[in-house]
Design a protein around this motif. Structure first.
Motif, short mmCIF file in Angstrom:
data_model
loop_
_atom_site.label_atom_id
_atom_site.label_comp_id
_atom_site.label_asym_id
_atom_site.label_seq_id
_atom_site.Cartn_x
_atom_site.Cartn_y
_atom_site.Cartn_z
N GLN B 199 3.53 5.67 6.22
CA GLN B 199 3.54 4.21 6.45
C GLN B 199 2.23 3.79 7.10
N LEU B 202 -0.36 3.47 4.55
CA LEU B 202 -0.09 2.27 3.77
C LEU B 202 -0.56 1.01 4.51
N ARG B 205 -4.41 0.75 4.98
CA ARG B 205 -5.10 0.31 3.76
C ARG B 205 -4.84 -1.16 3.48
N LEU B 206 -3.62 -1.56 3.73
CA LEU B 206 -3.26 -2.96 3.47
C LEU B 206 -4.04 -3.87 4.40
N GLU B 210 -6.68 -6.64 3.17
CA GLU B 210 -6.41 -8.05 3.46
C GLU B 210 -7.51 -8.64 4.31
N VAL B 249 5.67 -5.91 4.49
CA VAL B 249 5.68 -4.57 3.91
C VAL B 249 6.42 -3.59 4.83
N LEU B 252 10.07 -4.20 4.48
CA LEU B 252 10.62 -3.70 3.22
C LEU B 252 10.63 -2.18 3.21
N GLN B 253 9.64 -1.60 3.86
CA GLN B 253 9.54 -0.15 3.87
C GLN B 253 10.57 0.51 4.79
N SER B 256 13.13 2.53 3.10
CA SER B 256 12.61 3.78 2.58
C SER B 256 12.38 4.78 3.70
N ASN B 304 16.44 -6.34 1.78
CA ASN B 304 15.87 -7.13 0.69
C ASN B 304 16.37 -8.56 0.70
N ARG B 324 9.69 -13.33 -5.33
CA ARG B 324 8.52 -13.12 -4.46
C ARG B 324 7.54 -12.23 -5.20
N PRO B 325 6.30 -12.26 -4.77
CA PRO B 325 5.31 -11.45 -5.49
C PRO B 325 5.68 -9.98 -5.43
N ALA B 326 5.41 -9.29 -6.51
CA ALA B 326 5.73 -7.86 -6.55
C ALA B 326 4.86 -7.13 -5.56
#
Lengths: 531, 326, 323
Positions: B199, B202, B205-206, B210, B249, B252-253, B256, B304, B324-326
């Motif tokens: 994570q 992730l 990088r995000l 951005e 993110v 949502l993560q 997972s 979700n 929402r955007p993928a």
């Protein structure tokens, strides 16, 4: 046990002015690969569970450090006639909740152990009458003589009748219980430790029983048991000093554990025999390229398989020296005449010749079933066997699976679906009869329990006759001769390919003095830990 | 808005139903639970009796109906191995997993944002390159190997941190926490790093991407032109703008993270739901497996749903487009 | 392995922005090659990736034994340390494992399995995703709704759980008779089914944009059938982002396979992939037999690292905003 709880407990103890244990008393931290699933001693007939519950519960007999039978809750016993056994119970013994131990508890435990749902029904046969003579005497009346009646009674744990009745736990907790039971989450025995808390699969805490009738040989105030399934994590926990004892040590990590200054490995022979079986029952193998006939029905093919296997190489390379190659389907500790047997020599050329004589000069193809999480290095042994058979031209497809799927396939409920397999067997009675009956007996009578674990379907009526004689023969010397005769038949038939007895390997902190018994029971009541 | 929420909720129920069918049919056939329960020398008659008592000889449809009816009331039956109601086992294990997942997420967010901001602002510095490299290695090694390596280094070689378990836990109501004891905190470190490393990568990088994008936009240029300090621009405007997607993110993560805790928990013998699941798979403990899968899907679906609804609340533009955007 | 989830949500804002522009033509532009040559790291990554593929293809030529053939494994030769160490033995360059398997050969063959599973998984996912995406985007309406709902459902699950599920279902269907080859097929399907959504969404997005353009209308006008229009005219326009997804997915697929094998659902020990090799070797780490796990670990990490680097570069190179 949380910090808060222990603080509270400590505070209570101080307030009441108790001293729970001497100042030198230690906490033992113990990790095992397997779980303690149920505290009910009749739920699971499995040695690790028996060992755990042996801290809390006791049997009428006990086994000492060399597995010799010694008095337990019964002081002594005699057989006034071959079909009547009289047990004299120890006086003044109390259960951990304070209830006195009496003959009623023995009668109750016998009924409970035999009741529906119990997994230890074989401990006391259904036709045995258990009669209370007085408060401290119990008679066991048999329908036919059984010299080994009490052999497994060290793990037939005696439960408290009053406690069970008060807590609605008179029925054994079946392994497949659909409702939780009191006895599977609580325990009340006569043994060295009491259960302080029990979180299945996470942690179980035992406390020393200050009122134990034996003089303790341990110096523990507490045992914290944690199941750790992952091999690497378990080894790491021992090496970093987070546990004092763990079992088993993976063979490859023995050197590491031994070379670490604070830890060592205690090795010893185990009673389980690892062997290979070949389907001799079907007219055509389920998984083979030979159609219309079964090559394993030919004794020469079985002999060839036996001789193709270099057991010494498996011992040195796969087992790293930690195995005892076996000529018999039973461990030598359990059968005194084992020394009269030797394994046929490793002889790949002879094996190839035998295959040619049997009509398979180019070998054949067969699928082998193998567990990969049940025995020490099981999948690696199978792979080695596959390689060795490849050299005599037999192409073996290996199907190595977790034990759940493996047993479901090859055992009786799965219809013995295997052509060639690796299995391990420890006779539950510590006696040869169990081997002869369960894994070598003919399984042609669907009503009989004979040969239920005989996956190969090997069948020799003469062997069955001898087996039946073995059961009732009271004279030990004659009995051993009969057993020998039976094993000779099996050897001549190449009924099975015994491989070895795997070795026990316990990882132990050097602060800990431990008694290691060949039945692989880790028994803290003999452990002494230095501070 | 209401219609949208309703549609999402119906969809969520559909998901749960589908998962229920899949989990039931999969677990109905994976291995034979009877073999796990009885010992090797149990007779065939007893095996049959056990099979019957478990209802395994009923028609499959009936078994499923019974199963789903119970599951809807959070009755997952009794674990074959532990003989305890699965719901109470899960409740007992949930705090461990949630605590681990939260710590891993916090670890990932804090370090991910810091490293991401740094590597966006100082794109060409050596440290930024190192961060990039670390993040790449982090996603290029399987989790279980990372866990083992951490244990090897910090527990076995250095002896600083425990290699397994939760340490001492304190019970607060029905919740157990390792956050209040020293050993509990120490025990959290290695598993959190193992679980959070991905994570972290992730998020880093995000944030980096951005930030780079935002720094190029007109309004940042405008802010610069207005003479705002670099710090105010970077943290007041740029970072603030990147935080919305980052938090989304991370949220949502979270589902997972809980699912992937299976592996981390196995390596560290962490007494959470994931370990329970793995043990259940090994022992073909169908009630636990089925319940776990349903629980995890429920968590996913809830997250979700919440994110979806929040999105429409936060961003009115999405109300019309729904997706929402993928 | 958390990795498996990345692509879905890695960059929530980036995907739609990218979709729909004339990717492929731009991709073939010299810009790409320019940016490729500018980045030394990318060149190294490309070389390494190529090298790995070549090693896998020529595994049987380069290795000293076939590690999948039990007759070629000599138990006598087990646990030999690498050649340069004191106990090293020729011809075992990187040593041998506990079955006498040459680690170097095992890596080559394992690489082959991992790449076959990865590539086929990605191809399967791509085919499935692209087809469904094209259909959803072009046909629209209820079909679109259905496909996208399924995609939504699928997205709520991490790939690893889906893969475990597919594996479990396969095991229950085929019973206990899954041999090595069918395990491989199951892995491909499991991985394929867990990664298709992204392709579908990307392609659908592009199609929605493209289908209203004049050239599609023109094609419709001259009577070209819908499948031809989609495949020949619309699809090429989406190749750029698909390539990016596929590259990153390849790395994920390989690592998913490794994780599945750690959980006991991967390739069998007799036909090990890189992931299986690591799982086996992991048990020998404490024993000091580090080479059994270290080299497959390096190989796997190196492979994934270089594919990821390629993917990163490709994404940046194809994204005009970052240029």
């Amino acid at each position: 046990m949380s910090l808060r709880q222990s603080l509270l407990a400590a505070a209570t103890v101080t307030m009441l002015g108790f001293t729970v244990a001497p100042a030198s008393a230690q906490t033992l931290r113990y990790a095992n690969q397997g779980d303690l699933k149920s505290l009910d001693p009749y739920t699971l007939n499995e040695s690790t569970t028996h060992a755990h519950l042996g801290q809390v519960y006791e049997g009428l007999i006990a086994r000492d450090k060399d597995l010799k039978i010694i008095p337990g809750l019964a002081e002594r016993w005699e057989t006034p006639e071959p079909t009547r056994w009289r047990f004299h119970l120890r006086k003044g013994v109390k259960f951990q909740n304070g209830d006195p131990f009496t003959a009623d508890d023995v009668v109750f435990s016998a009924d409970r152990a035999r009741a529906k749902g119990s997994n230890v029904q074989a401990r006391v046969a259904a036709d045995v009458k258990v009669v209370k003579v007085d408060d401290n005497t119990v008679d066991f009346i048999l329908t036919s003589p059984n010299p080994i009646l009490h052999y497994q009674w060290d793990t037939w744990y005696i439960m408290d009748k009053k406690w069970a009745e008060a807590n609605n736990a008179t029925a054994p907790t079946p392994a497949a219980a659909t409702t939780p039971s009191f006895a599977s989450l609580n325990a009340n025995g006569t043994g060295a430790f009491t259960v302080e808390s029990h979180q299945p699969g996470v942690k179980t805490v035992f406390k020393a029983n200050p009122n134990w009738w034996r003089k303790p040989e341990h110096n523990l105030k507490e045992i914290v048991f944690t199941p750790i399934g992952s091999d690497a994590t378990r080894v790491a926990a021992l090496l970093s000093g987070e546990v004092d004892i763990m079992e088993p040590v993976p063979t490859q990590d023995i050197g590491r554990v031994d070379s670490t200054p604070t830890t060592q490995v205690m090795k010893g022979p185990e009673l389980r025999t690892i062997f290979l079986g070949m389907d001799q029952a079907r007219d055509e193998l389920l998984y083979s390229n030979i159609k219309g006939k079964n090559p394993f029905k030919d004794i020469k093919v079985r002999e060839a398989f036996f001789k193709a296997i270099d057991i010494e190489l498996i011992k040195t390379r796969v087992m790293r020296g930690l195995s005892t190659p076996s000529a018999l389907m039973i461990a030598p500790q359990l059968f005194p005449l084992s020394k009269d047997f030797t394994r046929p020599k490793f002889d790949p050329d002879g094996a190839k010749k035998l295959l040619t004589e049997a009509g398979y000069p180019d070998g054949f193809q067969v699928t082998m079933d193998c567990p990969n999480d049940r025995y020490v290095n099981d999948a690696a042994i199978c792979q080695a066997v596959v390689g060795m058979l490849a050299r005599i031209g037999v192409k073996v497809d290996l199907l190595a699976q977790p034990k759940a799927q493996y047993f479901a396939k090859i055992l009786k409920p799965g219809g013995y679906q295997s052509s060639f397999y690796l299995l391990g067997w420890t006779p539950g009675t510590s006696d040869s009869h169990n081997v002869l009956y369960d894994i070598m007996g003919c399984r042609d009578d669907p009503k009989s329990s004979r040969g239920e674990a005989n996956v190969s379907g090997y069948c020799n009526k003469k062997m069955d006759e001898i087996t039946d004689k073995v059961l009732v023969e009271p004279d030990p010397a004659k009995r051993d001769q009969l057993i020998k005769e039976a094993f000779e038949i099996a050897a001549k038939d190449y009924a099975y390919i015994p491989l070895h007895q795997q070795a026990l390997a316990w990882g132990v902190s050097k602060k800990l003095k431990v008694v290691q018994r060949a039945d692989n029971q880790v028994l803290p009541y003999w452990m002494v830990k230095e501070p | 808005m209401l219609a949208f929420t309703l549609r999402r909720a119906i969809q969520a129920i559909g998901v749960m139903l589908a998962v229920g069918i899949i989990s039931f049919s999969m677990f109905r056939f994976a291995g034979d639970p009877v073999n796990q329960i009885v010992s090797l020398d149990t007779s065939a008659a007893e095996r049959e009796a056990v099979r019957k008592s478990l209802g395994l000889d009923d028609p499959v449809v009936m078994q499923f109906a019974r199963y789903f009816g119970n599951a809807a009331q959070f009755k997952f039956g009794v674990s074959y191995q532990f003989r305890q109601p699965v719901s109470s086992l899960l409740a007992e294990r949930m705090p461990a997993t949630l605590e681990l997942a939260i710590c891993a997420t916090i670890f990932a967010m804090v370090f991910g944002i810091l490293m991401g901001v740094y590597s966006a602002l100082k794109r060409d510095s050596a440290l930024a390159k190192i961060f990039q490299a670390v993040s790449l290695i982090g996603i290029s090694l399987p989790t279980f190997l990372i866990g083992i390596l951490l244990i090897y280094l910090f527990s076995v070689t250095l002896g600083w941190l425990p290699s397994f378990g939760r340490g001492d836990v304190v019970r607060v109501g029905w919740w157990t926490t390792g956050l209040l004891t020293l050993s509990g905190l120490k025990a959290l470190i290695l598993p959190s790093i193992t679980l959070g490393l991905f994570q972290l990568t992730l998020i880093m990088r995000l944030v980096r991407a951005e930030m780079l994008e935002v720094l190029r936009t007109d309004y940042i240029r405008f802010a610069r032109a207005r003479g705002l300090t670099t710090r105010a621009i970077h943290f007041g405007h740029a970072l603030k703008n990147t935080l919305v997607p980052v938090i989304t993110v991370a949220g949502l993560q979270f589902g997972s993270v809980i699912a992937f805790a299976i592996i981390t928990e196995t390596v560290f013998q962490w007494p959470g739901m994931g370990l329970l699941f793995v043990q259940a798979v090994q022992n073909v403990d169908i009630p636990i497996m089925a319940a776990y899968l349903l629980m995890v899907s429920l968590i996913f679906v809830t997250i979700n749903l919440v994110v979806d609804i929040l999105y429409t609340v936060v961003d009115p533009r999405l109300r019309s487009t729904i997706r929402r955007p993928a | 392995m958390s990795d498996a989830v990345v692509p879905h949500r890695a960059e929530p804002s980036a995907a739609p922005a990218r979709a729909g522009t004339g990717w492929f033509r731009r991709a073939l532009d010299s810009d790409i090659f320019y940016s490729f040559r500018r980045s030394k790291l990318t060149m190294v990554a490309a070389t390494v990736t190529l090298l790995f593929f070549l090693l896998a293809i020529f595994a049987s030529v380069l290795s000293v034994q076939n590690p999948f053939d039990p007759a070629q494994l000599q138990l006598m030769n087990s646990r030999i340390s690498p050649l340069w160490t004191a106990d090293g033995q020729s011809p075992f360059l990187l040593g041998t494992d506990e079955q006498g398997r040459d680690v170097f050969s095992a890596i080559l063959y394992g690489l082959r399995i991992s790449l076959v599973v990865g590539v086929l998984g990605v191809v399967f996912a791509g085919t499935l995703g692209i087809t469904l995406g094209l259909i959803a985007g072009y046909v629209g309406g209820a079909v679109d709704g259905l496909i996208m709902r399924i995609a939504d459902v699928q997205l709520t699950f991490p790939a690893i759980l889906i893969a475990l599920l597919v594996n479990g279902v396969a095991k229950s269907v085929f019973g206990n008779r899954l041999d090595a080859m069918s395990t491989l097929v199951v892995l491909v399907i499991a991985i394929g089914l867990s990664f298709w959504v992204q392709y579908a969404r990307t392609v659908r997005g592009s199609v929605m944009v493209e289908k209203n353009k004049d050239y599609v209308a023109a094609a419709q006008l001259i009577g070209l059938p819908a499948p031809i229009i989609m495949l020949r005219h619309v699809l090429p326009n989406t190749m750029g982002p698909i390539l990016v997804i596929a590259t990153i997915n390849l790395a994920l697929a390989v690592i998913t396979e490794a994780t599945l094998s750690f959980l006991g659902a991967g390739m069998p020990d007799t036909m090990p992939s890189l992931g299986t090799l690591i799982r086996i070797g992991n048990n020998y780490l404490f024993a000091g037999e580090w080479w059994i796990v270290a080299f497959p670990g390096f190989a796997l990490a190196g492979l994934i690292l270089s594919i990821n680097l390629l993917g990163d570069w490709l994404r940046d190179a194809l994204n005009p905003k970052l240029r």
